[in-house]
Design a protein around this motif. Structure first.
Motif, mmCIF file in Angstrom:
data_model
loop_
_atom_site.group_PDB
_atom_site.id
_atom_site.type_symbol
_atom_site.label_atom_id
_atom_site.label_comp_id
_atom_site.label_asym_id
_atom_site.label_seq_id
_atom_site.Cartn_x
_atom_site.Cartn_y
_atom_site.Cartn_z
ATOM 1 N N UNK A 522 29.209 -17.179 -7.188
ATOM 2 C CA UNK A 522 30.316 -16.268 -7.506
ATOM 3 C C UNK A 522 29.966 -14.841 -7.102
ATOM 4 N N UNK A 523 28.743 -14.414 -7.403
ATOM 5 C CA UNK A 523 28.342 -13.042 -7.057
ATOM 6 C C UNK A 523 28.400 -12.826 -5.544
ATOM 7 N N UNK A 524 27.896 -13.798 -4.780
ATOM 8 C CA UNK A 524 27.917 -13.665 -3.325
ATOM 9 C C UNK A 524 29.353 -13.630 -2.794
ATOM 10 N N UNK A 525 30.220 -14.463 -3.369
ATOM 11 C CA UNK A 525 31.605 -14.505 -2.914
ATOM 12 C C UNK A 525 32.321 -13.184 -3.208
ATOM 13 N N UNK A 526 32.153 -12.652 -4.412
ATOM 14 C CA UNK A 526 32.811 -11.393 -4.760
ATOM 15 C C UNK A 526 32.331 -10.271 -3.852
ATOM 16 N N UNK A 527 31.038 -10.252 -3.543
ATOM 17 C CA UNK A 527 30.515 -9.227 -2.635
ATOM 18 C C UNK A 527 31.153 -9.355 -1.248
ATOM 19 N N UNK A 528 31.291 -10.582 -0.765
ATOM 20 C CA UNK A 528 31.898 -10.785 0.561
ATOM 21 C C UNK A 528 33.357 -10.361 0.563
ATOM 22 N N UNK A 529 34.114 -10.735 -0.492
ATOM 23 C CA UNK A 529 35.522 -10.347 -0.550
ATOM 24 C C UNK A 529 35.664 -8.823 -0.640
ATOM 25 N N UNK A 538 42.980 -8.825 -5.530
ATOM 26 C CA UNK A 538 42.843 -9.901 -4.555
ATOM 27 C C UNK A 538 41.423 -10.473 -4.588
ATOM 28 N N UNK A 539 40.434 -9.604 -4.741
ATOM 29 C CA UNK A 539 39.050 -10.074 -4.859
ATOM 30 C C UNK A 539 38.912 -11.035 -6.031
ATOM 31 N N UNK A 540 39.512 -10.661 -7.169
ATOM 32 C CA UNK A 540 39.399 -11.510 -8.350
ATOM 33 C C UNK A 540 40.150 -12.825 -8.157
ATOM 34 N N UNK A 541 41.296 -12.800 -7.513
ATOM 35 C CA UNK A 541 42.049 -14.024 -7.265
ATOM 36 C C UNK A 541 41.278 -14.972 -6.352
ATOM 37 N N UNK A 542 40.671 -14.411 -5.298
ATOM 38 C CA UNK A 542 39.874 -15.252 -4.401
ATOM 39 C C UNK A 542 38.698 -15.876 -5.154
ATOM 40 N N UNK A 543 38.012 -15.111 -5.979
ATOM 41 C CA UNK A 543 36.871 -15.641 -6.734
ATOM 42 C C UNK A 543 37.320 -16.726 -7.704
ATOM 43 N N UNK A 544 38.503 -16.542 -8.293
ATOM 44 C CA UNK A 544 39.027 -17.551 -9.217
ATOM 45 C C UNK A 544 39.274 -18.881 -8.499
#
Length: 825
Positions: A522-529, A538-544
């Motif tokens: 999750x941390x890596x994904x949020x950083x990429x977004x 949008x970052x939070x929606x993608x991570x969800x």
């Protein structure tokens, strides 16, 4: 003797010979026979200089076997005995007798010889010889307890005279057993079962049945011997207690070794004896109980070391105590008292870390102790190798520490003044060695687990936080003190652009390695977004959606704050996470009322609304996980109020001190704690910015250069103008040539650096060519940008990218700077 099945199979008589007072002969001390009515069949004495097998075994300190048609007084030399035995084995004769003479030793002291006779010439097979040697060790231990051996070495004193009835040394009171690790089955004779309090007709041969008789505190040590995977090399002994019918406790001593059978499979041989003489007095039992309690509460190797020093040094009056682990043939000291280096002699020269370590090759005495696995006591350490000579001038004890089928280390005790080792003290030391070994193994396993989890956690969290313009970020992470020291809490500080930064904190449900693994994803994904330039919601929606797609039942809470360091504006997005707390410059602390969405991983199409937040220079923003503000004894509201009070009273100028004060001093934590603080100081000089949409025309580069020149004139900036125009030309040309769609030019002047950036709709980053020859028609642009810029790069941006370069401006004269400021005002 017939009932001594495994020890004396085929034997008809046994005897013990000890040196007489003149020390030139071995005299008979005790004998037992299968048919006592036939009269004593052993000579009264043997000359030490004679050619008998008994004298040979005593002189050489090695067992001697002899077979002949008429054994008689066995006045046969050792070498000839061996040759005769080999011949008998070869011929397979059944007549005559065999005789085995085994020396009885206590450390380096010879106590005498055990002699066993039997019928036939087939010899004594390896297993029976192993039993006889174990039997001899048990007899020697009993003689030692009777005072026949000085404490660990030196000249032995007189041995008590032979006793009537032939049972003074327990020759007929020993039991024997075997264990096949392949199937875990135990075979035991009647004496062994009687000592263990088991009925012969009810014994099922299972290891569990034997362990059920053992006192729970001693069961782990015995289990490490009897478990099917036992692989102890050589011989070892173990004292343990069993509970007899009626609740009476009995001390037993097991001497054992592991041999290989004809198929190469390991087979454990053991001889068990009554050890009531090892029963400690009341004060010794109390000391052992205190040590057991202290070791049970020891979580680390350091805790074990401190418990050992406390429980043994002062109660026994020892002047020195050392606890060392055995690692790859080296003794690594984990605790010592006193801690003066001079006490430990040559160990000082091998001081590699906080404590020293030494090769076993440098300490042959300890190498021998660890190889034998037996407690050794010396009346003095004088004469030992230099590494031990200063340890105990008045007395020295070395306790090998058994654990899990191996020797985990050694405990050394030394006395400066003369010290007498009594039977009760020896019993205490031997029993303590087993407890310490098990505790040391547990602590080492826990330390290894803690090191693994700590490394895993560190690898999933940022190693360092970035240096941010106009603000300072600090973070803290503390694992829970229960269960694994790894969890799902995380934090991150993400530089999104040259003017904005994202603060992220979150918590994956659970406290396990799985939670930590999900957290890392999750941390890596949020950083990429975030780096791609998506807005916070949008970052939070993608991570969800990502967490739901991981096909796990775990969910996560998260708080994301996008912060503009130039304007002091922030956007807050929450997913089931505690609200941020902001301390204003005047000291007022408020909990941010940010509207939130559900935790990540719960609802696929959840909405995550954004809340605007203004931050003035001098303010502090605090983000934290629920481990800081909530526990079984602390309601969430009370925890948040405590954070607000602490933040209000803290010095905003010291972000590190503020973070430490917020964590508090509690050593016990039910949950992980993550804390992220951002102190906003504001920018001393506000950057100047200008942007322009590049038209896709044949002369687009010319228009971009004209726009740049106008902006520089409006800023009264003439430094490095040609270089700036060159970079604009190359970046715009690159965008026009290799991409489609809109392109935008951005100029930013911040202090002594001017940034040129061109964004386009293509996600493909420019590649610097490896080499260019004189005929190449392209590829030189990026090389030119790299050559003239202090730094350059490419970052993803909203489905496209932004290529940028920064030009370092030379300092300008003071007069020119004053004119520039006047023009700007």
């Amino acid at each position: 003797m017939a009932e001594q099945g495994m020890v004396f199979a085929g034997a008809t008589a046994a005897a013990v010979y000890v040196p007489d007072e003149q020390a030139d002969r071995l005299r008979l001390s005790e004998a037992v026979e299968e048919n006592p009515e036939d009269g004593v069949r052993f000579p009264v004495s043997f000359a030490l200089s004679g050619r008998s097998a008994v004298a040979e075994a005593f002189r050489t300190r090695h067992p001697v076997w002899h077979a002949s048609a008429e054994t008689g007084g066995a006045e046969v030399a050792g070498p000839r005995a061996a040759a005769s035995g080999a011949a008998a084995d070869a011929t397979g004769e059944d007549g005559g007798e065999w005789l085995e003479a085994v020396p009885l030793t206590c450390g380096e002291t010879l106590l005498g010889c055990l002699v066993v006779k039997g019928a036939g010439l087939n010899g004594v097979e390896a297993e029976r010889r192993g039993f006889l040697e174990l039997y001899a060790d048990q007899v020697a231990a009993r003689m030692e307890s009777e005072g026949a051996c000085a404490a660990g070495g030196g000249v032995s004193g007189p041995v008590p005279a032979a006793r009537s009835g032939g049972s003074g040394l327990g020759l007929g009171d020993l039991g024997s057993l075997t264990l096949s690790p392949a199937n875990g089955r135990i075979e035991a004779d009647r004496q062994a079962l009687d000592l263990l309090g088991l009925a012969e007709e009810d014994f099922d041969g299972r290891v569990e049945t034997v362990l059920a008789q053992t006192v729970p505190e001693d069961a782990p040590a015995l289990m490490s011997v009897l478990e099917p995977s036992a692989g102890w090399p050589g011989g070892h002994d173990l004292e343990f207690r069993i509970r007899r019918p009626g609740g009476v406790l009995r001390w037993l001593r097991l001497r054992f070794q592991v041999l290989a059978d004809q198929g190469g499979r390991p087979r454990l041989l053991g001889v068990i004896a009554e050890a009531s003489y090892l029963r400690s007095a009341g004060d010794q039992v109390s000391r052992l109980q205190r040590l057991s309690i202290a070791l049970a509460a020891s979580m680390t190797v350091g805790d074990v070391s401190r418990a050992v020093v406390t429980a043994l040094r002062d109660p026994l009056g020892a002047d020195c105590v050392v606890l060392a682990e055995l690692h790859a043939g080296r003794l690594v000291v984990t605790g010592m008292e006193p801690q003066e280096l001079a006490v430990w002699g040559t160990w000082r020269s091998q001081w590699y870390s906080e404590w020293p370590d030494a090769s076993l090759g440098d300490l042959p005495t300890l190498e021998s102790v660890l190889r034998q696995g037996r407690t050794r006591l010396w009346p003095s350490s004088i004469g030992l190798e230099p590494g031990l000579a200063a340890t105990g001038p008045g007395g020295f004890a070395a306790l090998p520490l058994p654990a899990e089928g191996r020797v985990a280390g050694v405990c050394l005790l030394g006395w400066d003044r003369p010290h007498e080792f009594g039977a009760e003290e020896r019993a205490l030391l031997t029993a303590a060695a087993g407890l310490i070994g098990q505790a040391l193994a547990r602590a080492r396993a826990r330390d290894a687990e803690h090191e693994f989890t700590a490394t895993l956690q560190r690898s999933l969290l940022p190693r360092t936080l970035p240096v941010l313009p106009g603000c300072t970020a600090v973070a803290r992470y503390l694992p829970a003190t229960t269960g694994l020291a790894v969890g799902g809490d995380w934090y991150d500080v993400i530089p999104v652009s040259d003017r904005s930064v994202a603060l992220v904190i979150g918590d994956v449900q659970g406290h396990s390695v799985e939670a930590a693994a999900i957290m890392g994803q999750i941390r890596t994904a949020i950083r990429a977004y975030a780096v791609e330039g998506h807005p916070p919601d949008v970052v939070m929606s993608h991570a969800n959606r990502l967490l739901i797609g991981l096909d796990t039942e775990a969910f996560a809470t998260c708080c994301y704050v996008a912060f503009d360091v130039e304007e002091g504006e922030a956007w807050v997005v929450r997913a089931g996470h505690p609200q941020p707390v902001v301390r204003s410059p005047d000291g007022c602390v408020l909990e941010v009322e940010a509207e939130g969405g559900p935790p990540l991983g719960v609802i696929a199409e959840a909405d995550f609304p954004m809340t605007a937040l203004g931050v003035a220079p001098g303010a502090v923003v605090a983000l934290f996980t629920d481990g800081l503000v909530e526990s079984s004894k602390l309601p969430l509201e009370d925890g948040v109020r405590r954070v607000c009070r602490t933040l209000a009273a803290a010095d905003p100028g010291g972000a590190d001190r503020t973070a430490d004060e917020l964590l508090g001093t509690a050593e016990w934590r039910e949950d992980d704690v993550a804390l992220l603080l951002l102190r906003y100081d504001g920018l001393p000089i506000q950057p100047r910015r200008a942007s322009w949409s590049v038209w896709r025309l044949p002369d687009a580069v010319m228009h971009a250069r004209r726009f740049t020149a106008r902006v520089l004139r409006s800023w009264n900036e003439t430094r490095e103008a040609d270089t700036v125009l060159l970079v604009v030309s190359e970046l715009v040309t690159n965008a026009m040539t290799h991409t489609r769609g809109e392109a935008h030019l951005h100029l930013t002047l911040a202090g002594e650096r001017l940034r040129v950036a061109v964004s386009d709709s293509s996600p493909r980053a420019p590649v610097k060519p490896a080499s260019i020859d004189w005929m190449a028609t392209g590829g030189r642009g990026i090389l030119l940008v790299e050559a003239v810029c202090a730094a350059w790069g490419s970052v993803p941006l909203s489905g496209g990218k932004q290529v940028w370069g920064e030009i370092e401006l030379p300092p300008e004269p003071a007069a020119a700077g004053a004119r520039r400021e006047a023009a700007r005002s």
